[in-house]
Design an enzyme around this catalytic site. Structure first.
Site, short mmCIF file in Angstrom:
data_model
loop_
_atom_site.label_atom_id
_atom_site.label_comp_id
_atom_site.label_asym_id
_atom_site.label_seq_id
_atom_site.Cartn_x
_atom_site.Cartn_y
_atom_site.Cartn_z
N CYS A 38 -4.12 7.24 -1.79
CA CYS A 38 -5.40 7.31 -2.49
C CYS A 38 -6.55 7.61 -1.52
CB CYS A 38 -5.66 6.02 -3.25
SG CYS A 38 -5.85 4.58 -2.21
N TYR A 54 -9.53 -0.54 -4.93
CA TYR A 54 -9.01 -1.81 -4.45
C TYR A 54 -8.75 -2.82 -5.57
CZ TYR A 54 -8.78 -1.06 0.54
OH TYR A 54 -8.40 -0.62 1.77
N CYS A 56 0.84 -1.21 0.00
CA CYS A 56 0.00 0.00 0.00
C CYS A 56 0.87 1.25 0.00
CB CYS A 56 -0.89 -0.02 1.24
SG CYS A 56 -1.85 1.48 1.50
N THR A 76 -4.80 4.84 7.58
CA THR A 76 -3.66 4.47 6.73
C THR A 76 -2.87 5.70 6.31
OG1 THR A 76 -4.82 2.52 5.91
CG2 THR A 76 -3.03 3.36 4.55
N CYS A 80 -4.91 -1.16 -6.91
CA CYS A 80 -3.69 -1.13 -6.09
C CYS A 80 -3.35 -2.55 -5.64
CB CYS A 80 -3.84 -0.20 -4.89
SG CYS A 80 -5.09 -0.68 -3.70
N GLU A 126 -0.81 1.94 9.85
CA GLU A 126 -2.07 2.54 10.31
C GLU A 126 -1.90 3.14 11.71
OE1 GLU A 126 -1.98 -0.24 8.45
OE2 GLU A 126 -3.08 0.62 6.76
N GLU A 144 -6.36 -6.17 6.00
CA GLU A 144 -6.54 -4.90 5.30
C GLU A 144 -7.40 -5.10 4.05
OE1 GLU A 144 -5.48 -3.31 2.40
OE2 GLU A 144 -6.22 -1.39 3.16
N HIS A 191 -13.35 4.95 -3.13
CA HIS A 191 -12.25 4.17 -2.55
C HIS A 191 -12.36 2.68 -2.90
CE1 HIS A 191 -8.72 4.25 -0.24
NE2 HIS A 191 -9.15 3.54 0.77
#
Lengths: 479, 102
Positions: free
Chosen positions: A102, A294, A98, A189, A297, A255, A441, A290
């Site tokens: 974003c 996923y 990650c 994050t 990424c 995080e 995650e 968001h």
């Protein structure tokens, strides 16, 4: 725009209050627990300058006409939504983890759109403020963390009925010059290495929750903000190298629990203040933006994982086995399935009243729902291909020991042509990419699976689908 | 001779684009060919390097161009090992170049 090095140096100027393992971290940049996450975020800066990636890494600001980093861009077209997800895949391929940035991008797009609609109803000035804020972020190329998830306390109760109201961020004072907020945002994050936090509500609200319907932005080092950095399953390994698997960029995003202890927010950074009927809209806007991400990424990260599995199969001497090839094909199938829905969500996007573009809601939710399943399955296959040695490998300290090292190299050898250390490195990479924090995650980031299913049912249009069937079997007449 | 190099965004390249440039630099005389990665206005020709055959990167207008799209050069299949030599051959034999029309 900032380069990765400039971004990293800019963090040294922040006075962010971060705690980890019971101690205050005074120098986050050189801290081994945080540095890999900084390196990963820095890739989002560097790739905007790299000729190989700049076509995706940059955009033109609709506010200033200037060239900006795409992570500060308000989406102006379906092409922008597609370029966003293509960029995320490219960065995932480089970092294998990650890169955090974003979240803020999606928060900015969500708040940009909803502030406009609040203003339409109430004649407020939120959108104007948001446009000013966007210019500020773009000009300084800030990393902004999107703060949505409250701790939530009793999940069966709305914010105003909680025994402790602080489990949802809320307004404790309204002053002439701004508001004072208290509460916390969990699982944030990239918060430790962000310049700013953009806070949004986390649930739909009714009028009794008006003090909780608040959106605002503040610097991460604003007085009263305290971060408690979360531990990861590989914490101890961050003090070494080889056992981390991905020593430069780390595992997931890093995080933190971000606590607001009576933090002052000037009015020019307040974008929602009590308009409860827009809280749900803001949650959904952010979630949709968001969830689209996923499928890209994570796919970039899985590209690395598939390569690692193909390589380890070679190192094990099993690369030509048909069942290995079939498992690699299955990984590709699962991964590209996730990516296709992410792309579709971008291609089928549409403009919102504020003018910015919004991904297709169903496709974005399908993307994230698939991640919660496919990523786990991909990791299961990775373990299958790799073999059990990743669970039992000795430590890098043992490998470095003059007496133990040669024995480890001898007995963990695969094919003769590949150095044992390479086999161990690849095994560690796979181990770190497929376990612990990385998997959870995928499950809960951008909303837990049930959150997507609620949206999918709402938008399933079952009545129309019933009519399709009723027409075909003659219950209602054909038109 | 100024040779513009224009990359696609690189979301999932099927070829090693950096390696292609490295090999091209080895083949072409460095004193004769100046590689440019931005502002192609004064370039004599532009090499557009797409990572795959989706070829989402557009050629700059009114320029002589060569387009690589993954394992294709100008739409014809080409193995990665000889990609650089094939591109270099086209550059050296300028008559094969196309001019983008707009």
């Amino acid at each position: 725009m900032k380069t990765g090095a400039e971004y990293t140096e800019s963090l040294r100027k922040l006075k962010t209050q971060i705690y980890f393992q019971g101690k205050k971290i005074d120098n986050m940049v050189d801290n081994p627990y945080i540095r890999p996450h900084i390196n990963s975020a820095a890739a989002t800066y560097d790739m905007a300058f790299d000729p190989e990636y700049m076509e995706l890494g940059t955009a033109t600001s609709h506010l200033t006409g200037k060239k900006i980093n795409r992570f500060t861009h308000i989406q102006q077209s379906n092409d922008d939504l597609v370029k966003k997800v293509k960029l995320l895949r490219a960065i995932g391929q480089r970092t294998g983890t990650c890169f955090q940035r974003c979240v803020g991008l999606d928060a900015m797009n969500a708040v940009y759109s909803v502030s406009y609609e609040i203003d339409e109803k109430y004649g407020s000035k939120y959108h104007e403020r948001m446009c000013d804020y966007m210019k500020y972020v773009q000009e300084n190329d800030f990393m902004v963390v999107g703060g949505m998830t409250d701790p939530k306390g009793d999940r069966g109760l709305p914010p105003h009925k909680q025994a402790d109201p602080d489990v949802f961020v809320h307004i404790v004072e309204k002053r002439e010059d701004g508001i004072v907020v208290r509460g916390a945002k969990a699982h944030q994050t990239g918060a430790a290495n962000s310049h700013e936090i953009l806070v949004m509500p986390t649930v739909s609200m009714k009028s009794e929750d008006r003090d909780f319907a608040v959106s605002f932005a503040v610097p991460m080092d604003a007085p009263g903000i305290v971060l408690i950095f979360g531990r990861q399953t590989n914490d101890e390994r961050k003090l070494g190298t080889l056992d981390q698997g991905n020593p430069t960029y780390g595992v997931v995003g890093g995080e933190a629990l971000v606590i607001f202890n009576d933090v002052f927010v000037p009015w020019e950074r307040v974008f929602m203040c009590g308009e409860t009927e827009f809280a749900g809209m803001l949650v959904e806007r952010f979630a949709t933006y968001h969830r689209q991400n996923y499928g890209t990424c994570k796919v970039g990260v899985v590209d690395v994982l598939i390569g690692a599995c193909a390589a380890i199969a070679d190192y094990n001497g099993a690369g030509k086995a048909s069942h290995i090839k079939d498992k690699l094909v299955e990984m590709v199938l699962l991964s590209e399935t996730m990516h296709t829905s992410s792309l579709a969500a971008g291609y089928e996007g549409h403009p919102l009243p504020a003018g910015n573009y919004y991904p297709h809601v169903t496709y974005a939710n399908i993307t994230k729902q698939n991640i919660t399943r496919n990523h786990y399955e991909i990791c299961r296959i990775a373990h299958d291909i790799t073999g059990g040695f990743i669970a039992t490998l000795p430590t890098e300290q043992d490998l470095a020991d003059p007496e133990l090292g040669p024995m480890i190299l001898k007995y963990f050898k695969g094919v003769a042509s590949v150095p044992t250390e390479n086999r161990i490195k690849m095994g560690r990479l796979i181990e770190n990419m497929t376990g612990g924090t990385a998997l959870t995650e995928s499950m809960h980031g951008a909303g837990s699976p049930q959150a997507q299913r609620v949206v999918l049912l709402r938008d399933a249009n079952l009545e129309q689908r019933k009519k399709l069937a009723q027409r075909i079997c003659g219950i209602i007449p054909q038109e | 001779m100024k040779l513009g190099i224009k990359f696609c965004g690189g979301c999932n390249p099927y070829i090693d684009r950096k390696l292609l440039i490295k090999r091209l630099r080895e083949i072409l005389d460095s004193e004769q060919y100046l590689f440019k990665y931005f502002n192609f206005d004064d370039c004599d020709m532009v090499l557009v390097i797409n990572g795959c055959n989706v070829a989402c990167s557009e050629a700059p207008p009114a320029k002589k161009t060569i387009t690589v799209s993954g394992l294709e050069v100008e739409g014809k299949a080409c193995r990665e090992e000889i990609l650089a030599s094939e591109v270099a051959r086209k550059i050296l034999n300028g008559s094969e170049l196309k001019t983008t029309q707009f």
